[in-house]
Design a protein around this motif. Structure first.
Motif, mmCIF file in Angstrom:
data_model
loop_
_atom_site.group_PDB
_atom_site.id
_atom_site.type_symbol
_atom_site.label_atom_id
_atom_site.label_comp_id
_atom_site.label_asym_id
_atom_site.label_seq_id
_atom_site.Cartn_x
_atom_site.Cartn_y
_atom_site.Cartn_z
ATOM 1 N N LEU A 38 73.208 4.480 63.434
ATOM 2 C CA LEU A 38 73.390 3.889 64.657
ATOM 3 C C LEU A 38 73.010 2.101 64.803
ATOM 4 N N LYS A 39 71.909 2.245 64.061
ATOM 5 C CA LYS A 39 71.827 1.033 63.489
ATOM 6 C C LYS A 39 72.507 -0.099 62.475
ATOM 7 N N CYS A 64 78.333 10.323 66.801
ATOM 8 C CA CYS A 64 79.985 9.681 67.114
ATOM 9 C C CYS A 64 80.559 8.830 68.335
ATOM 10 N N SER A 65 79.738 9.800 68.811
ATOM 11 C CA SER A 65 80.259 9.131 70.595
ATOM 12 C C SER A 65 79.547 8.179 71.076
ATOM 13 N N GLU A 66 77.997 7.532 70.569
ATOM 14 C CA GLU A 66 77.522 6.471 71.050
ATOM 15 C C GLU A 66 78.044 5.300 69.914
ATOM 16 N N ILE A 67 78.564 5.779 68.896
ATOM 17 C CA ILE A 67 79.304 4.547 67.869
ATOM 18 C C ILE A 67 80.609 3.588 69.084
ATOM 19 N N ARG A 68 81.421 5.222 69.680
ATOM 20 C CA ARG A 68 82.613 5.012 70.473
ATOM 21 C C ARG A 68 82.566 3.895 71.429
ATOM 22 N N ILE A 75 86.973 6.576 61.950
ATOM 23 C CA ILE A 75 85.324 7.714 61.413
ATOM 24 C C ILE A 75 85.975 8.794 60.932
ATOM 25 N N ILE A 76 85.344 9.149 60.027
ATOM 26 C CA ILE A 76 85.992 10.775 59.273
ATOM 27 C C ILE A 76 84.419 11.163 59.308
#
Length: 234
Positions: A38-39, A64-68, A75-76
């Motif tokens: 995440l960082k 994945c959810s937080e990046i979105r 994202i793969i």
């Protein structure tokens, strides 16, 4: 030079992937747990993230959810063999594609390159008038890769944008799931089970796209299904 973030807690796998991608001229940064991922996703200007589901500290699905929440970077997801729920959940949370361990490094690189070819940095400069595609309140800015519905911006993932762009450029043309896999995923030669899984991935992307751009997803105005054949833009 494309920059790839590789996230996996198995250091030997990361080492092998990094070496192979660098051989193809890519820049690679790595993370071994969800917090670090995440960082780096927030601070590094990466073009694509290869994200394992099983991670220490924060699992890949939550990552994945937080990046979105702050980025539409492609994202793969990397899932374990047989874990269908992880594949579907990853797509539901905004992943663009998935690959199952153990994977062939050549297949992985083909998936990565297929996505990068359609990324914003790969879009050739076009005339100003050619950058906007519009249809009944739906607009795509192909230069900035932004989508608007009735003037309001809608956040799409890279794969959702590519799917909508293909359908808008070819309005009225019906695309089977296999043809979409070939056009957008660069996937042609798959075994029966692999093809069934990828076809489900196409269906998930279409459903998510409808939820974002249609007033009533169950009665779509834009993306229609021709039963037994495929999808098309009305």
């Amino acid at each position: 030079m494309s920059k790839i973030l590789v996230v996996d807690d198995e250091k030997l796998i990361v080492k092998g992937i990094k070496f192979s991608l660098m051989q193809d001229g890519m820049d690679v940064v790595v993370a071994y747990d969800g917090e670090e991922a995440l960082k780096l996703a927030a601070t590094e200007n990466v073009d694509l993230i290869l994200l394992d589901v099983m991670l220490p500290k924060i699992d890949g699905l939550k990552v994945c959810s937080e990046i979105r929440e702050f980025s539409n970077v492609p994202i793969i997801m990397v899932t374990a063999k047989g874990e269908d729920i992880d594949k579907i959940m990853g797509l539901e949370l905004g992943a663009d594609d998935y690959i199952t361990k153990p994977f062939n490094i050549l297949e992985l690189k083909a998936r990565i390159k297929a996505i990068l070819r359609r990324s914003v940095k790969s879009v050739p400069e076009e005339k100003k008038s050619d950058k906007i595609l519009s249809l009944r309140g739906l607009s795509l800015d192909t230069g900035s890769r932004r989508c608007f519905v009735d003037g309001k911006e809608v956040n799409l993932t890279a794969k959702e944008f590519d799917l909508l762009l293909l359908l808008m450029k070819n309005a009225g043309t019906v695309y089977s799931r296999d043809s979409l896999l070939s056009e957008l995923w660069g996937v042609d030669k798959l075994s029966g089970e692999q093809k069934r899984e990828q076809r489900r991935a196409v269906d998930v992307h279409v459903r998510r796209l409808r939820e974002k751009i249609e007033k009533t997803p169950s009665e779509p105005e834009y993306i229609h299904t021709r039963w037994g054949v495929g999808y098309y833009l009305q």
